[in-house]
Design an enzyme around this catalytic site. Structure first.
Site, PDB file in Angstrom:
ATOM      1  N   GLY A  17       0.835  -1.208   0.000  1.00 53.72           N
ATOM      2  CA  GLY A  17       0.000   0.000   0.000  1.00 53.72           C
ATOM      3  C   GLY A  17       0.863   1.248   0.000  1.00 53.72           C
ATOM      4  O   GLY A  17       1.849   1.319   0.721  1.00 53.72           O
ATOM      5  N   ARG A  78       0.861  -4.914  -5.785  1.00 57.81           N
ATOM      6  CA  ARG A  78       0.910  -6.215  -5.108  1.00 57.81           C
ATOM      7  C   ARG A  78       1.324  -7.176  -6.217  1.00 57.81           C
ATOM      8  O   ARG A  78       0.836  -7.076  -7.344  1.00 57.81           O
ATOM      9  CB  ARG A  78      -0.463  -6.611  -4.570  1.00 57.81           C
ATOM     10  CG  ARG A  78      -1.232  -5.448  -3.954  1.00 57.81           C
ATOM     11  CD  ARG A  78      -1.199  -5.402  -2.454  1.00 57.81           C
ATOM     12  NE  ARG A  78      -2.031  -4.310  -1.972  1.00 57.81           N
ATOM     13  CZ  ARG A  78      -1.870  -3.709  -0.816  1.00 57.81           C
ATOM     14  NH1 ARG A  78      -0.901  -4.064  -0.006  1.00 57.81           N
ATOM     15  NH2 ARG A  78      -2.669  -2.742  -0.443  1.00 57.81           N
ATOM     16  N   ASP A 109       4.876  -5.086   6.016  1.00 59.86           N
ATOM     17  CA  ASP A 109       5.450  -6.383   6.396  1.00 59.86           C
ATOM     18  C   ASP A 109       5.446  -7.377   5.235  1.00 59.86           C
ATOM     19  O   ASP A 109       6.361  -8.186   5.105  1.00 59.86           O
ATOM     20  CB  ASP A 109       4.755  -6.957   7.635  1.00 59.86           C
ATOM     21  CG  ASP A 109       3.289  -7.248   7.402  1.00 59.86           C
ATOM     22  OD1 ASP A 109       2.653  -6.496   6.635  1.00 59.86           O
ATOM     23  OD2 ASP A 109       2.773  -8.215   7.979  1.00 59.86           O
ATOM     24  N   THR A 131       3.814   2.093   5.800  1.00 64.24           N
ATOM     25  CA  THR A 131       2.420   1.637   5.772  1.00 64.24           C
ATOM     26  C   THR A 131       1.590   2.532   6.670  1.00 64.24           C
ATOM     27  O   THR A 131       2.009   2.835   7.798  1.00 64.24           O
ATOM     28  CB  THR A 131       2.274   0.171   6.226  1.00 64.24           C
ATOM     29  OG1 THR A 131       0.872  -0.081   6.458  1.00 64.24           O
ATOM     30  CG2 THR A 131       3.030  -0.162   7.488  1.00 64.24           C
ATOM     31  N   ILE A 132       0.427   2.925   6.178  1.00 64.96           N
ATOM     32  CA  ILE A 132      -0.426   3.793   7.014  1.00 64.96           C
ATOM     33  C   ILE A 132      -0.954   3.041   8.220  1.00 64.96           C
ATOM     34  O   ILE A 132      -1.392   3.651   9.193  1.00 64.96           O
ATOM     35  CB  ILE A 132      -1.607   4.397   6.217  1.00 64.96           C
ATOM     36  CG1 ILE A 132      -2.583   3.319   5.761  1.00 64.96           C
ATOM     37  CG2 ILE A 132      -1.131   5.246   5.066  1.00 64.96           C
ATOM     38  CD1 ILE A 132      -3.960   3.867   5.422  1.00 64.96           C
ATOM     39  N   ASP A 133      -0.942   1.704   8.178  1.00 60.16           N
ATOM     40  CA  ASP A 133      -1.526   0.917   9.267  1.00 60.16           C
ATOM     41  C   ASP A 133      -0.716   0.993  10.564  1.00 60.16           C
ATOM     42  O   ASP A 133      -1.228   0.681  11.636  1.00 60.16           O
ATOM     43  CB  ASP A 133      -1.642  -0.558   8.865  1.00 60.16           C
ATOM     44  CG  ASP A 133      -2.686  -0.767   7.778  1.00 60.16           C
ATOM     45  OD1 ASP A 133      -3.391   0.196   7.445  1.00 60.16           O
ATOM     46  OD2 ASP A 133      -2.777  -1.888   7.250  1.00 60.16           O
ATOM     47  N   ASP A 135       1.592  -0.983  11.494  1.00 55.32           N
ATOM     48  CA  ASP A 135       1.616  -2.333  12.080  1.00 55.32           C
ATOM     49  C   ASP A 135       2.901  -3.096  11.785  1.00 55.32           C
ATOM     50  O   ASP A 135       2.876  -4.220  11.308  1.00 55.32           O
ATOM     51  CB  ASP A 135       0.401  -3.144  11.587  1.00 55.32           C
ATOM     52  CG  ASP A 135       0.394  -3.333  10.080  1.00 55.32           C
ATOM     53  OD1 ASP A 135       1.175  -2.653   9.384  1.00 55.32           O
ATOM     54  OD2 ASP A 135      -0.380  -4.177   9.595  1.00 55.32           O
ATOM     55  N   ARG A 177      -5.835  -3.310   8.182  1.00 51.25           N
ATOM     56  CA  ARG A 177      -6.197  -4.670   7.763  1.00 51.25           C
ATOM     57  C   ARG A 177      -6.280  -5.628   8.952  1.00 51.25           C
ATOM     58  O   ARG A 177      -7.231  -6.357   9.109  1.00 51.25           O
ATOM     59  CB  ARG A 177      -5.149  -5.148   6.753  1.00 51.25           C
ATOM     60  CG  ARG A 177      -5.627  -6.210   5.863  1.00 51.25           C
ATOM     61  CD  ARG A 177      -4.670  -6.505   4.730  1.00 51.25           C
ATOM     62  NE  ARG A 177      -3.394  -5.804   4.783  1.00 51.25           N
ATOM     63  CZ  ARG A 177      -2.479  -5.905   3.840  1.00 51.25           C
ATOM     64  NH1 ARG A 177      -2.696  -6.653   2.798  1.00 51.25           N
ATOM     65  NH2 ARG A 177      -1.331  -5.265   3.939  1.00 51.25           N
ATOM     66  N   GLU A 193     -17.625   7.968  20.519  1.00 48.34           N
ATOM     67  CA  GLU A 193     -18.284   7.349  21.680  1.00 48.34           C
ATOM     68  C   GLU A 193     -17.889   5.885  21.821  1.00 48.34           C
ATOM     69  O   GLU A 193     -18.003   5.307  22.896  1.00 48.34           O
ATOM     70  CB  GLU A 193     -19.816   7.428  21.537  1.00 48.34           C
ATOM     71  CG  GLU A 193     -20.421   8.721  22.030  1.00 48.34           C
ATOM     72  CD  GLU A 193     -20.021   9.913  21.203  1.00 48.34           C
ATOM     73  OE1 GLU A 193     -19.994   9.776  19.969  1.00 48.34           O
ATOM     74  OE2 GLU A 193     -19.700  10.974  21.783  1.00 48.34           O
ATOM     75  N   GLN A 258      -8.089   8.324   3.401  1.00 45.09           N
ATOM     76  CA  GLN A 258      -7.089   8.470   4.470  1.00 45.09           C
ATOM     77  C   GLN A 258      -5.720   7.985   4.029  1.00 45.09           C
ATOM     78  O   GLN A 258      -4.749   8.129   4.752  1.00 45.09           O
ATOM     79  CB  GLN A 258      -7.553   7.744   5.728  1.00 45.09           C
ATOM     80  CG  GLN A 258      -7.377   6.258   5.700  1.00 45.09           C
ATOM     81  CD  GLN A 258      -8.507   5.498   6.353  1.00 45.09           C
ATOM     82  OE1 GLN A 258      -8.517   5.335   7.547  1.00 45.09           O
ATOM     83  NE2 GLN A 258      -9.444   5.033   5.553  1.00 45.09           N
TER      84      GLN A 258
END
Ligand code: ADP
Ligand code: F6P
Length: 329
Positions: A17, A78, A109, A131-133, A135, A177, A193, A258
């Site tokens: 990504g 990919r 990763d 990576t935006i994640d 992770d 993901r 909330e 995003q």
């Protein structure tokens, strides 16, 4: 002072990504490489471009003005072929053909797993976490996360305005993901909330509906639930919430909104540092490493460690979310 080295030509690619800040890293690789007399080859479209020999030499002109751009000028992809032995052997052969002494892979990763395979076949490899994640293990910074959470937070602010005006509930699905970091950060910052993440028990629809109704009784005229992509089922959840509460409920899946966009100052600086560090590691004759940032310092760890360690889960953030979102226990 960097040691005398045998590295003459290096390659750089972005893979997986895209993430805002990748361009700053590419630019830094090119500048640092040229500063040390290296030939820098840009590989287009990640491993797909490598396997198709979509490779061109880069210079200062090719990276002029890119630091402020989102996405990646090298493009990304990919690449299923890279998952095969044949694909990996071919990739190394092409690197050798172009006399690459080292390859810098900017990605997540998955991209690092590909890089690890190339390293096992003798290729000099450095990974840069992109990576935006957010992770990736062993690092508290990945390129793109900061921009992504700011974009998602702004979107939640906007949804808040209109949700409050119409007294409705909103579910905002953010990316991630397998990981709830974007959801946790934006849930806290956006004054949500409730936040649902894949790492922790997701409240049942009944529990969510009860929470909506109890907050309504306390005088809240809107309700924002941030749902991580890894939890999913956003559409079903919206329908069930509306049925259970009788309150008009909308869903917004932020998706690519995003992932693109102008990189923040932090991204530009951190990605630049990581890009230069990646080149320096190759010049020092070090390989199979990932540039990381942890405990306030830039450093490097082996790709193998990054890929075997668990991604850090910030329980402090989770506890804070439960307190400030009023999510109970
Ligand atoms: P990210 O790098 O953002 O996690 P992906 O998981 O999609 O993105 O991985 C990007 C690419 O890395 C894949 O399309 C594939 O070409 C390569 N890749 C991923 N996993 C492996 C693997 N186990 N072995 C070899 N290559 C891999
Ligand atoms: O890896 C980053 C990411 O944004 C994930 O959060 C998401 O699952 C994935 O990319 C989606 O990417 P694409 O739509 O390009 O497959």
């Amino acid at each position: 002072m960097l040691a005398e080295n045998k590295v003459k030509t290096i390659g750089v690619m972005t893979s997986g990504g895209d993430a805002p800040g990748m361009n700053a890293a590419i630019r830094a690789v090119v500048y640092e490489g040229i500063r040390h007399g290296l030939k820098v080859l840009g590989i287009r479209r990640g491993y797909s471009g490598l396997l198709q020999e979509d490779i061109r030499e880069m210079d200062e002109k090719s990276v002029a003005d890119i630091i402020r751009l989102g996405g990646t000028i090298l493009e990304t992809s990919r690449c299923p072929e890279m998952m095969t032995d044949e694909g990996q052997a071919k990739a190394v052969e092409i690197c050798r053909k172009h006399q690459m002494d080292g390859l810098i892979v900017i990605g997540g990763d998955g991209s690092f797993r590909g890089a690890q395979k190339l390293s096992a076949r003798g290729m000099g490899i450095i990974g840069v976490p992109g990576t935006i994640d957010g992770d990736i293990a062993c690092t508290d910074y990945t390129i793109g996360f900061d921009t992504a959470v700011n974009a998602a937070m702004e979107a939640i602010d906007r949804i808040h305005d209109t949700g409050a005006s119409h007294e409705c509930c909103s579910i905002v699905e953010v990316m991630g993901r397998h990981n709830g970091s974007i959801a946790l950060w934006t849930g806290i910052a956006g004054g949500a909330e409730m936040v649902c993440i894949p790492e922790r028990k997701v409240p049942t629809v009944n529990e969510i509906a009860e929470d909506v109704l109890s907050k309504r009784r306390q005088g809240r005229n809107d309700y924002i639930l941030v749902n991580a992509e890894g939890v999913g089922h956003t559409q079903e959840l919206r329908q069930a919430m509306e049925e259970d509460t009788g309150i008009h409920t909308r869903q917004t899946v932020l998706g690519f909104l995003q992932r693109g966009g102008v990189p923040t100052c932090k991204e530009r600086v951190f990605a630049s540092v990581m890009g230069t560090k990646a080149v320096d590691l190759l010049l020092e004759g070090r390989t199979n490493r990932v540039v990381v940032h942890r405990d306030g310092r830039f450093s490097d760890v082996s790709i193998d460690e990054v890929l075997t360690q668990e991604v850090y889960f910030a329980d402090d953030l989770y506890q804070c979310m439960k307190a400030v979102c009023g999510q109970g226990n």
